[in-house]
Design a protein around this motif. Structure first.
Motif, PDB file in Angstrom:
ATOM      1  N   LYS A 127       0.837  -1.204   0.000  1.00 20.63           N
ATOM      2  CA  LYS A 127       0.000   0.000   0.000  1.00 20.63           C
ATOM      3  C   LYS A 127       0.871   1.252   0.000  1.00 20.63           C
ATOM      4  N   ALA A 128       1.895   1.280   0.852  1.00 19.58           N
ATOM      5  CA  ALA A 128       2.787   2.447   0.910  1.00 19.58           C
ATOM      6  C   ALA A 128       3.526   2.633  -0.414  1.00 19.58           C
ATOM      7  N   ALA A 129       3.961   1.534  -1.022  1.00 20.81           N
ATOM      8  CA  ALA A 129       4.660   1.629  -2.309  1.00 20.81           C
ATOM      9  C   ALA A 129       3.711   2.133  -3.398  1.00 20.81           C
ATOM     10  N   LEU A 130       2.492   1.638  -3.408  1.00 25.13           N
ATOM     11  CA  LEU A 130       1.509   2.099  -4.381  1.00 25.13           C
ATOM     12  C   LEU A 130       1.264   3.600  -4.233  1.00 25.13           C
ATOM     13  N   LEU A 131       1.046   4.051  -3.022  1.00 26.96           N
ATOM     14  CA  LEU A 131       0.790   5.473  -2.797  1.00 26.96           C
ATOM     15  C   LEU A 131       2.017   6.321  -3.132  1.00 26.96           C
ATOM     16  N   ASP A 132       3.215   5.782  -2.902  1.00 22.44           N
ATOM     17  CA  ASP A 132       4.438   6.485  -3.288  1.00 22.44           C
ATOM     18  C   ASP A 132       4.501   6.615  -4.808  1.00 22.44           C
ATOM     19  N   ARG A 133       4.159   5.554  -5.516  1.00 21.70           N
ATOM     20  CA  ARG A 133       4.174   5.588  -6.982  1.00 21.70           C
ATOM     21  C   ARG A 133       3.146   6.585  -7.519  1.00 21.70           C
ATOM     22  N   SER A 157       1.277  13.368  -2.116  1.00 23.86           N
ATOM     23  CA  SER A 157       2.570  13.287  -1.431  1.00 23.86           C
ATOM     24  C   SER A 157       2.385  13.110   0.069  1.00 23.86           C
ATOM     25  N   GLU A 158       1.444  13.861   0.644  1.00 28.68           N
ATOM     26  CA  GLU A 158       1.167  13.750   2.078  1.00 28.68           C
ATOM     27  C   GLU A 158       0.591  12.378   2.422  1.00 28.68           C
ATOM     28  N   VAL A 159      -0.299  11.873   1.577  1.00 32.29           N
ATOM     29  CA  VAL A 159      -0.903  10.554   1.808  1.00 32.29           C
ATOM     30  C   VAL A 159       0.166   9.476   1.717  1.00 32.29           C
ATOM     31  N   ALA A 160       1.060   9.585   0.737  1.00 30.95           N
ATOM     32  CA  ALA A 160       2.144   8.609   0.592  1.00 30.95           C
ATOM     33  C   ALA A 160       3.076   8.647   1.796  1.00 30.95           C
ATOM     34  N   HIS A 214      16.243   4.347  12.316  1.00 31.83           N
ATOM     35  CA  HIS A 214      17.349   5.185  11.849  1.00 31.83           C
ATOM     36  C   HIS A 214      16.844   6.615  11.621  1.00 31.83           C
ATOM     37  N   PRO A 215      17.627   7.620  11.977  1.00 27.43           N
ATOM     38  CA  PRO A 215      17.206   9.004  11.770  1.00 27.43           C
ATOM     39  C   PRO A 215      16.886   9.327  10.307  1.00 27.43           C
ATOM     40  N   ALA A 216      17.589   8.713   9.370  1.00 27.32           N
ATOM     41  CA  ALA A 216      17.313   8.956   7.956  1.00 27.32           C
ATOM     42  C   ALA A 216      15.937   8.442   7.560  1.00 27.32           C
ATOM     43  N   THR A 217      15.468   7.405   8.227  1.00 26.19           N
ATOM     44  CA  THR A 217      14.132   6.870   7.955  1.00 26.19           C
ATOM     45  C   THR A 217      13.075   7.882   8.363  1.00 26.19           C
ATOM     46  N   ALA A 218      13.255   8.497   9.519  1.00 27.65           N
ATOM     47  CA  ALA A 218      12.303   9.522   9.966  1.00 27.65           C
ATOM     48  C   ALA A 218      12.339  10.735   9.034  1.00 27.65           C
ATOM     49  N   ALA A 219      13.517  11.050   8.521  1.00 28.89           N
ATOM     50  CA  ALA A 219      13.656  12.210   7.637  1.00 28.89           C
ATOM     51  C   ALA A 219      13.078  11.958   6.244  1.00 28.89           C
ATOM     52  N   ASP A 220      13.091  10.704   5.794  1.00 25.64           N
ATOM     53  CA  ASP A 220      12.594  10.375   4.456  1.00 25.64           C
ATOM     54  C   ASP A 220      11.821   9.057   4.496  1.00 25.64           C
ATOM     55  N   PRO A 221      10.614   9.076   5.031  1.00 21.50           N
ATOM     56  CA  PRO A 221       9.842   7.838   5.141  1.00 21.50           C
ATOM     57  C   PRO A 221       9.590   7.156   3.796  1.00 21.50           C
ATOM     58  N   ARG A 222       9.394   7.922   2.750  1.00 16.68           N
ATOM     59  CA  ARG A 222       9.153   7.315   1.440  1.00 16.68           C
ATOM     60  C   ARG A 222      10.412   6.639   0.901  1.00 16.68           C
ATOM     61  N   GLY A 223      11.568   7.135   1.253  1.00 21.33           N
ATOM     62  CA  GLY A 223      12.812   6.453   0.886  1.00 21.33           C
ATOM     63  C   GLY A 223      12.885   5.080   1.535  1.00 21.33           C
ATOM     64  N   TYR A 224      12.440   4.999   2.784  1.00 22.29           N
ATOM     65  CA  TYR A 224      12.407   3.708   3.489  1.00 22.29           C
ATOM     66  C   TYR A 224      11.481   2.736   2.766  1.00 22.29           C
ATOM     67  N   VAL A 225      10.337   3.212   2.309  1.00 21.94           N
ATOM     68  CA  VAL A 225       9.411   2.357   1.561  1.00 21.94           C
ATOM     69  C   VAL A 225      10.100   1.807   0.317  1.00 21.94           C
ATOM     70  N   ARG A 226      10.800   2.649  -0.402  1.00 21.96           N
ATOM     71  CA  ARG A 226      11.485   2.210  -1.626  1.00 21.96           C
ATOM     72  C   ARG A 226      12.552   1.170  -1.312  1.00 21.96           C
ATOM     73  N   GLN A 227      13.292   1.383  -0.235  1.00 29.40           N
ATOM     74  CA  GLN A 227      14.309   0.413   0.168  1.00 29.40           C
ATOM     75  C   GLN A 227      13.670  -0.943   0.467  1.00 29.40           C
TER      76      GLN A 227
END
Length: 169
Positions: A96-102, A117-120, A147-160
């Protein structure tokens, strides 16, 4: 490389060990009784974690992803099939998170991000929360849920996490 010694209550051993393993590249923990109390001594060899690389690009993360229409169908069907009050598993929250990111990426590329963007980002935070509180079945390399980077970029975490899941699913 350095050596860490902790003196703690026996009941805190697992929590302390998990926190140290999250913060450092840690070796095996050696445990001994403390000399003068009922507490325990923990020793471990540790090193700083290497600096993580960049997040996967959307192109790399979603290279193996099915079409967005198919993912919408899968997400809706999975949610509908679960009895009310049943916990939806990690795969649901990840997909679901990946779909909303896409969807948000598509909107951003078209120059009309709106609320997507906010929903993703909120869906990504929900996945991170699930991974922090769940059974620990996330990939977490190079960035784990806390990880602090995860909090800073939650959508990056989804992609990872999606890139790893899609490759190994």
């Amino acid at each position: 490389m350095f050596e860490i010694r902790i003196i703690c209550e026996p009941d805190d051993t697992a929590r302390v060990t998990a926190a140290l393993s999250g913060a450092f590249a840690a070796g095996a923990v050696r445990q001994y009784p403390a000399r003068d109390t009922d507490r325990v001594r923990l020793y471990l060899t540790a090193d700083h974690r290497p600096e993580p690389g960049p997040w996967p690009t959307p192109k790399d993360a979603y290279a193996l992803a099915p079409s967005m229409v198919r993912e919408i169908g899968w997400t809706a069907q999975t949610a509908a099939d679960k009895p009310f009050g049943t916990e939806l598993g990690r795969e649901f929250w990840l997909r679901k998170a990946a779909l909303l990111d896409r969807i948000a990426l598509s909107d951003e590329q078209d120059g009309a991000p709106g609320e997507s963007s906010e929903v993703a980002t909120e869906a990504a935070r929900r996945l991170i929360e699930h991974d922090q509180n769940g059974p620990g079945d996330y990939y977490g390399a190079p960035y784990w849920p806390e990880h602090p980077a995860t909090a800073a970029d939650p959508r990056g975490y989804v992609r990872q996490e999606y890139a790893h899941w899609a490759t190994h699913h």
